[in-house]
Design an enzyme around this catalytic site. Structure first.
Site, PDB file in Angstrom:
ATOM      1  N   LYS A  94       0.690  -9.544  75.560  1.00  0.00           N
ATOM      2  CA  LYS A  94      -0.563  -8.661  75.918  1.00  0.00           C
ATOM      3  C   LYS A  94      -0.382  -7.415  75.892  1.00  0.00           C
ATOM      4  O   LYS A  94       0.912  -6.884  76.059  1.00  0.00           O
ATOM      5  CB  LYS A  94      -1.012  -9.164  77.393  1.00  0.00           C
ATOM      6  CG  LYS A  94      -2.512  -9.121  77.767  1.00  0.00           C
ATOM      7  CD  LYS A  94      -3.066 -10.489  77.354  1.00  0.00           C
ATOM      8  CE  LYS A  94      -4.561 -10.231  77.609  1.00  0.00           C
ATOM      9  NZ  LYS A  94      -5.264 -11.576  77.101  1.00  0.00           N
ATOM     10  N   GLY A 194     -21.736 -17.126  85.404  1.00  0.00           N
ATOM     11  CA  GLY A 194     -21.455 -16.253  84.268  1.00  0.00           C
ATOM     12  C   GLY A 194     -21.822 -16.802  83.201  1.00  0.00           C
ATOM     13  O   GLY A 194     -21.425 -17.869  82.413  1.00  0.00           O
ATOM     14  N   GLY A 196     -22.274 -15.721  79.985  1.00  0.00           N
ATOM     15  CA  GLY A 196     -22.009 -14.757  78.674  1.00  0.00           C
ATOM     16  C   GLY A 196     -22.014 -15.597  77.413  1.00  0.00           C
ATOM     17  O   GLY A 196     -22.240 -16.631  77.386  1.00  0.00           O
ATOM     18  N   VAL A 198     -19.206 -17.263  76.388  1.00  0.00           N
ATOM     19  CA  VAL A 198     -18.711 -18.657  76.734  1.00  0.00           C
ATOM     20  C   VAL A 198     -19.434 -19.608  77.373  1.00  0.00           C
ATOM     21  O   VAL A 198     -19.653 -20.856  77.312  1.00  0.00           O
ATOM     22  CB  VAL A 198     -17.123 -18.636  77.494  1.00  0.00           C
ATOM     23  CG1 VAL A 198     -16.802 -20.037  77.506  1.00  0.00           C
ATOM     24  CG2 VAL A 198     -16.288 -17.818  76.739  1.00  0.00           C
TER      25      VAL A 198
END
Ligand code: NAD
Length: 367
Positions: A94, A194, A196, A198
């Site tokens: 990452k 949420g 959004g 997804v």
């Protein structure tokens, strides 16, 4: 100065990287600095046993460098286990760029970051994460081929969210099969926190199957738009963690399963897309188990996104992406059954599958 703070600061000086809380035998941590573009970035390579370390780049206005370092250490470790449990030949990595993505991100900065990625010779492959979009990855692609998540017209796999959402839905169905004996979500009350990229895909699949979806989001406009489009119900109570639902799907932020919320939860199942849902993996995993709540491990069921970008490296097509993502159903079921048989938490069970795969490969490599 408070003596405790002084002590903590001294400790940081003694063990700036290897002594960090989130350090877990990471193979390599690279600090990237460029005065001209203002780039300050950290690349974390946790483990490359199974393959090159793949994971997105996050641009965030971290309050301190310690926060940035701990984030990259924690997130890169998570990527190792996500890819391993999904059966991909990828390691965990990452990157974080310190700064405000809205005001400090420039093409020059992204290209300079790409040069640092290039300098690692493919040990680390980047992708988008918070504060990044496909166009940024296209800029990085100008200087390195070790980048995924680029535009479809450049040979990329495009937006991963619908695939991630499909994988979450598969994980949810597997958890339903384990809990209820049937994977049908018809008539089940599912709370999606949420709504959004997804969350919307999860909602669509659950609604298509006859589930009753309740939605919560901090964006009121979005809530109304989604309600009107899909006929979902907007959560109207004071505390959504007390909602009387069958399934809770965290699809916004991490650590929503914590000391404050865990006692309130009434759901039978937790299955959502957010990363690091358990504030404390050990304690809260065990508490969910004791409460009889089936927790589908986040890093397992939200792996659709990484399956999608892996296709860019392996050159497989959309049907193969969908097949691999659909397989999250079987893996989840196996992991839930194995947790029950071994009397461990579902999180531990998923981690064990990932770790066993890495250890097996290590042993093979030694031969
Ligand atoms: P997104 O930014 O499109 O959607 C997040 C939604 O959550 C937004 O609508 C936002 O308004 C809402 N939100 C933010 N804070 C909230 C709060 N306190 N309460 C309720 N709602 C809140 O993000 P996404 O791409 O849909 O990803 C959702 C989650 O899944 C994130 O945690 C992300 O890290 C994780 N994830 C995403 C992918 C992917 O492919 N997009 C892959 C793996 C994991």
């Amino acid at each position: 100065m408070n003596a405790e703070i002084l002590k903590a600061n001294d400790l940081k000086k003694v063990a700036p990287v290897f002594g960090q809380l989130s350090f877990d035998e990471h193979e390599q941590v690279v600090f990237c600095n460029d005065k001209d573009t203002g780039l300050k970035a950290i690349i974390g390579i946790h483990d490359t046993t199974l393959g090159p370390a793949l994971g997105g780049t996050r641009m965030w206005n971290y309050a301190t460098e310690w926060e940035a370092l701990n984030d990259v250490l924690r997130l890169s470790r998570g990527m190792t286990f996500k890819s391993a449990v999904t059966g991909l030949n990828l390691g965990g990595g990452k990157a974080v760029i310190i700064g405000d993505a809205k005001t400090q991100k420039t093409p020059e900065l992204m290209r300079k970051f790409g040069e640092f990625v290039e300098s690692l010779g493919g040990r680390y492959i980047t992708a988008e994460d918070v504060g990044m979009d496909t166009a940024d990855m296209d800029t990085v692609r100008e200087v390195t081929k070790h980048v995924t998540g680029i535009s479809e017209h450049l040979g990329g796999s495009g937006n991963p969210s619908p695939i991630t959402g499909y994988g979450v839905y598969m994980g949810m169905k597997a958890a339903a099969k384990f809990k209820y004996g049937t994977d049908s979500l018809e008539g089940k009350k599912v709370l999606i926190q949420g709504i959004g990229h997804v969350g919307e895909t999860v909602l669509k699949h659950v609604t298509d199957e006859g589930g009753k979806v309740i939605i919560a989001d901090i964006n009121q406009e979005r809530l109304e738009q989604v309600r009107d489009q899909y006929g979902a119900v907007i959560y109207s109570g004071d505390d959504l963690y007390t909602a009387d639902v069958d399934i809770y799907a965290p699809c916004a932020l991490g650590a929503t399963i914590n000391d404050d919320t865990i006692h309130k939860l009434k759901a039978d199942i937790i299955a959502g897309a957010a990363n690091n849902q358990l504030a404390d993996e050990t304690i809260h995993g065990r508490m969910l188990q004791e409460k009889g709540i089936v927790y589908a491990p986040d890093f397992l069921i939200n792996a659709g996104g990484i399956i999608n970008v892996y296709a860019e490296l392996e050159g497989y097509d959309k049907p193969e992406i969908m097949r691999k993502t659909e397989n999250i159903y079987h893996t989840t079921l196996e992991i839930l059954n194995s947790a029950k048989a071994n009397q461990i938490t579902t999180h531990q069970s998923a981690l064990k599958v990932a770790q066993d795969r890495i250890e097996k490969r290590k042993a093979e490599n030694k031969k």
